[in-house]
Design an enzyme around this catalytic site. Sequence first.
Site, PDB file in Angstrom:
ATOM      1  CG  HIS A   1      -1.920   1.046   1.289  1.00  0.00           C
ATOM      2  ND1 HIS A   1      -3.111   0.970   0.590  1.00  0.00           N
ATOM      3  CD2 HIS A   1      -1.964   2.218   1.967  1.00  0.00           C
ATOM      4  CE1 HIS A   1      -3.837   2.055   0.844  1.00  0.00           C
ATOM      5  NE2 HIS A   1      -3.161   2.831   1.673  1.00  0.00           N
TER       6      HIS A   1
ATOM      7  CG  ASP B   1      -0.849   5.570   2.572  1.00  0.00           C
ATOM      8  OD1 ASP B   1      -2.044   5.530   2.231  1.00  0.00           O
ATOM      9  OD2 ASP B   1      -0.344   4.776   3.394  1.00  0.00           O
TER      10      ASP B   1
ATOM     11  CG  MET C   1      -0.488  11.594   2.158  1.00  0.00           C
ATOM     12  SD  MET C   1      -0.171  11.710   3.928  1.00  0.00           S
ATOM     13  CE  MET C   1      -0.512  10.038   4.432  1.00  0.00           C
TER      14      MET C   1
ATOM     15  CG  MET D   1      -5.003  10.191   1.045  1.00  0.00           C
ATOM     16  SD  MET D   1      -4.117   9.644   2.516  1.00  0.00           S
ATOM     17  CE  MET D   1      -2.937   8.546   1.767  1.00  0.00           C
TER      18      MET D   1
ATOM     19  CG  ASP E   1      -5.724   2.926   4.715  1.00  0.00           C
ATOM     20  OD1 ASP E   1      -4.960   2.683   5.665  1.00  0.00           O
ATOM     21  OD2 ASP E   1      -5.455   3.701   3.768  1.00  0.00           O
TER      22      ASP E   1
HETATM   23  C1  DX5 Z   1      -3.534   7.145   6.418  1.00  0.00           C
HETATM   24  C2  DX5 Z   1      -3.055   6.189   5.367  1.00  0.00           C
HETATM   25  C3  DX5 Z   1      -2.888   4.813   5.860  1.00  0.00           C
HETATM   26  C4  DX5 Z   1      -1.856   4.671   6.954  1.00  0.00           C
HETATM   27  C5  DX5 Z   1      -2.280   3.515   7.793  1.00  0.00           C
HETATM   28  O1  DX5 Z   1      -3.832   8.344   5.821  1.00  0.00           O
HETATM   29  O2  DX5 Z   1      -3.987   6.137   4.296  1.00  0.00           O
HETATM   30  O3  DX5 Z   1      -2.620   3.920   4.804  1.00  0.00           O
HETATM   31  O4  DX5 Z   1      -0.556   4.470   6.487  1.00  0.00           O
HETATM   32  O5  DX5 Z   1      -1.443   3.451   8.892  1.00  0.00           O
HETATM   33  P1  DX5 Z   1      -1.886   2.714  10.216  1.00  0.00           P
HETATM   34  O6  DX5 Z   1      -2.107   1.298   9.876  1.00  0.00           O
HETATM   35  O7  DX5 Z   1      -0.715   2.941  11.132  1.00  0.00           O
HETATM   36  O8  DX5 Z   1      -3.135   3.388  10.715  1.00  0.00           O
HETATM   37 ZN    ZN Z   2      -3.738   4.527   2.831  1.00  0.00          ZN
END
Ligand code: DX5
Ligand code: ZN
Length: 214
Positions: free
Chosen positions: A31, A33, A35, A66, A173
């Site tokens: 996964h 992420d 941002m 995001m 998530d």
């Molecule tokens: C949060 C992300 C998640 C994050 C999850 O904005 O989208 O993917 O990395 O991390 P944990 O599992 O620590 O909540």
């Molecule tokens: Zn995520």
Amino acid sequence: MIVSPSLLSADFGRLNEEIEMLNASEADWIHVDVMDGVFVPNISFGFPVMSTLKQKSYKPLDVHLMIVDPDRYVKRFKEAGADILNVHYEACTHLHRTIQSIKAEHMKAAVTLNPHTPVSVLEDIIGDLDMVLLMSVNPGYGGQKFIEHTYEKVSRLKELVEKSGSDCLIEIDGGVNAQNAVLLKNAGADAVVAGSSIFGAADPKAVIQEMKSI
Ligand code: DX5
Ligand code: ZN
């Protein structure tokens, strides 16, 4: 259970070892992420990190955007190695068009919902989706507390998927660990993302294995 460890919680100073650990683990996807500091109050990483990850990893990349107006970057994320592209419902004015452009680039198309967004907004597009990603924390940071209301949302989404007759997957998530993953599975989840509960563990591969066996 499909397990998608979130790289956000990895030790970036040892990124090579972290990727090798994931390659050797039972993780299904990685996964990623992304941002932009606008859609969420944080900035993570972008194309150069993703391209490196793609070269070194054997696992499909489950990319969670995001960012505002993700339409602008669909092609670039394909080039950087995305296999699944998750866009936020809240960030897309013309969601149907965005989904079609993701599919045109031969990626799996997924829509992500913030904790406050009801699953009913997907009624007219569920048949076009490969996956729905439900946020169980407000996006932007790893290590947050799981929002309990998510279980109810998973059940409602499962009903919607079954009613539509589609084979759309349900992924969760935020704040997921091996314990709540069991309850998520019972509610109808197919996949979980986990960051801190995997990378913060003494034996990350064992946690992945535990989640896989759910
Ligand atoms: C949060 C992300 C998640 C994050 C999850 O904005 O989208 O993917 O990395 O991390 P944990 O599992 O620590 O909540
Ligand atoms: Zn995520």
